[in-house]
Design an enzyme around this catalytic site. Structure first.
Site, PDB file in Angstrom:
ATOM      1  N   ALA A  14       0.828  -1.201   0.000  1.00 29.13           N
ATOM      2  CA  ALA A  14       0.000   0.000   0.000  1.00 29.13           C
ATOM      3  C   ALA A  14       0.865   1.254   0.000  1.00 29.13           C
ATOM      4  O   ALA A  14       0.554   2.234   0.678  1.00 29.13           O
ATOM      5  CB  ALA A  14      -0.944   0.006   1.200  1.00 29.13           C
ATOM      6  N   VAL A  17       2.342   3.306  -5.169  1.00 27.54           N
ATOM      7  CA  VAL A  17       1.614   2.663  -6.267  1.00 27.54           C
ATOM      8  C   VAL A  17       0.413   1.895  -5.732  1.00 27.54           C
ATOM      9  O   VAL A  17      -0.710   2.029  -6.229  1.00 27.54           O
ATOM     10  CB  VAL A  17       2.540   1.726  -7.065  1.00 27.54           C
ATOM     11  N   GLU A 130       3.141  -5.078 -17.075  1.00 24.08           N
ATOM     12  CA  GLU A 130       3.309  -3.851 -17.854  1.00 24.08           C
ATOM     13  C   GLU A 130       3.952  -2.734 -17.045  1.00 24.08           C
ATOM     14  O   GLU A 130       4.724  -1.932 -17.569  1.00 24.08           O
ATOM     15  CB  GLU A 130       1.943  -3.392 -18.382  1.00 24.08           C
ATOM     16  N   VAL A 133       8.277  -1.893 -16.365  1.00 14.95           N
ATOM     17  CA  VAL A 133       9.210  -1.140 -17.211  1.00 14.95           C
ATOM     18  C   VAL A 133       8.525   0.118 -17.712  1.00 14.95           C
ATOM     19  O   VAL A 133       7.453   0.059 -18.316  1.00 14.95           O
ATOM     20  CB  VAL A 133       9.691  -1.984 -18.414  1.00 14.95           C
ATOM     21  N   LYS A 206      15.514  -3.391 -16.105  1.00 11.84           N
ATOM     22  CA  LYS A 206      14.521  -3.170 -17.154  1.00 11.84           C
ATOM     23  C   LYS A 206      15.043  -3.625 -18.515  1.00 11.84           C
ATOM     24  O   LYS A 206      14.277  -4.150 -19.332  1.00 11.84           O
ATOM     25  CB  LYS A 206      14.139  -1.694 -17.180  1.00 11.84           C
TER      26      LYS A 206
END
Length: 445
Positions: A14, A17, A130, A133, A206
């Site tokens: 939490a 994001v 998704e 990166v 990434k």
């Protein structure tokens, strides 16, 4: 009409994001249900401390410290806690229980991706990532799905907003690295310990994910060549500007074809991250501030550019929820999840075997014969000179006494990386060269 089954969504984390994901799930529940084909019920949020202060005003009864029980009853598990553990164990638990997983955890996927994707394949579940990166930028699905019938030749990505902010401010305002880094920390673009960003660990993770998708080959993190931006100073930025370039930290994922030195079997890949010189007319040169961009070169589709916010709580939450809706649609329609395609098994070559061009900046004695000495060392190392620019500091008296210093900025033609590295080492050892200021590759020329 048969009422669709309600799908239980468990959220792990939490933070910046996770709180936005939860807020949007609750605020847009009806819209998301229409798009997914079934209601999405947020059944709980696993946290370390249910009483910790949080920015988002969410119902307290959603919080729990019992992640295992929450996962066991979920159809979709969203993991936004970050780190390797307990994230890895919890994702494997979710997959074993038959849930689909949505994650933004780039470090975990770059380190344990193969294990996680294999576990998903065994039970017919989906792992969607998704948000791992480039934040809100849709790049994972285009590589995995839209370009699945094409051959990706090369990817160049600005995938770390902190370093792009630093390099952009240095370029546009003439500021020094330390000054801009301190400003980035004050604004929240950089952590108190910026090592993961400025030393390119984040970008390397990434790059491993992007290369695995683009070339259908499992790319371990330790196969990614990594260099950070701490050696880039104002002088390097100014020399780049004079030569018509801008300095960017790039993730470069490249398919090598018909290059006997690098790919003796016919085809291989190279994955690397380093500060590079990008021509000012290239689309990546115009990526400013903390934004990200990924430039894809495909055989049939041609050049494609994906640009936008690479970080931020609500922006990343957008990418997470897109994956949640896709996972929900699979539950509604039935059938196994879409697995990862890593069957190409292309060899990954070390950086010493690839060919690049570069700009070498040297601090040298300002006296006759130095340029000839430098040119001779380059020639002996199989490195061909493309351009040379010399600037001199010091007055006539200093030059007469041998104390004057000159800066040589040498652009090279394409050469083997190992030859370039050996040549730079020999330049550093010669008495005429006071120090090697920088060595930057040229990309996108």
């Amino acid at each position: 009409m048969i009422e669709p089954r309600r799908l239980r969504v468990a959220l792990l984390g939490a933070g910046a994001v996770g709180s936005q994901v939860a807020r949007l799930l609750l605020a847009h529940a009806d819209e998301l249900a229409d798009r997914a084909g079934a209601p999405l019920d947020l059944v709980g949020i696993a946290v370390r401390d249910v009483d910790a202060p949080r920015e988002a005003d969410l119902p307290r009864e959603l919080y729990t410290t019992d992640a295992d029980t929450l996962i066991a009853g979920a159809d979709i598990v969203i993991e936004v806690t970050g780190g390797l553990e307990p994230a890895r164990t919890r994702i494997l638990h979710a997959l074993a229980s038959g849930a689909d997983v949505v994650t933004a955890n780039k470090a975990l996927l770059a380190t344990h991706g193969s294990e996680i994707f294999d576990a998903a394949d065994q039970v017919g579940a989906t792992v969607a990532y998704e948000a791992a990166v480039a934040g809100a930028i849709p790049i994972i699905r285009p590589l995995r799905d839209s370009l699945a019938g094409d051959r990706v030749r090369r990817i160049m990505g600005i995938v770390n907003g902190t370093t792009n902010y630093i390099l952009d401010r240095m370029d546009r305002e003439g500021l020094g690295f330390d000054e801009v880094l301190a400003e980035a920390q004050r604004l929240g673009y950089a952590e108190a310990d910026p090592t993961a960003d400025v030393e390119a660990y984040d970008a390397a993770q990434k790059a491993a994910i992007l290369a695995s998708l683009a070339f259908h080959t499992s790319v371990p993190l330790d196969a990614v060549h990594r260099e950070g931006i701490t050696s880039v100073d104002a002088g390097v930025i100014e020399a780049a500007r004079k030569a018509g370039y801008v300095v960017k930290l790039l993730a470069v994922c490249e398919r090598l074809v018909d290059q006997p030195d690098a790919a003796p079997t016919g085809e291989a890949i190279s994955v690397r991250v380093y500060p590079a010189l990008v021509p000012r007319e290239h689309p990546l040169a115009s990526v400013h501030g903390a934004n990200n961009a990924v430039f894809v070169e495909a055989e049939a589709a041609g050049d494609l550019m994906f640009y936008g916010a690479g970080a931020g709580g609500v922006q990343t939450a957008s990418a997470v929820l897109g994956d949640v809706v896709s996972a929900a649609r699979r539950h509604v329609a039935g059938g196994p999840g879409v697995g990862e395609s890593t069957r190409a098994n292309l060899p990954i070559v070390p950086i010493g075997r690839i060919r690049t061009s570069c700009q070498v900046t040297l601090e040298v004695d300002d006296k006759p014969g130095v340029l000839a000495t430098v040119a001779g060392i380059l020639s002996d190392g199989n490195v061909s000179i493309a351009t040379v620019e010399q600037t001199t500091s010091g007055d006539a008296v200093a030059r007469e006494s041998g104390d004057a210093v000159a800066h040589l900025v040498i652009g090279t033609h394409t050469a083997r990386e190992q030859d370039l590295a050996d040549t730079v080492e020999r330049l550093a050892a010669t008495s005429a060269v006071r120090r090697v200021v920088s060595v930057l590759r040229v990309e996108g020329d």
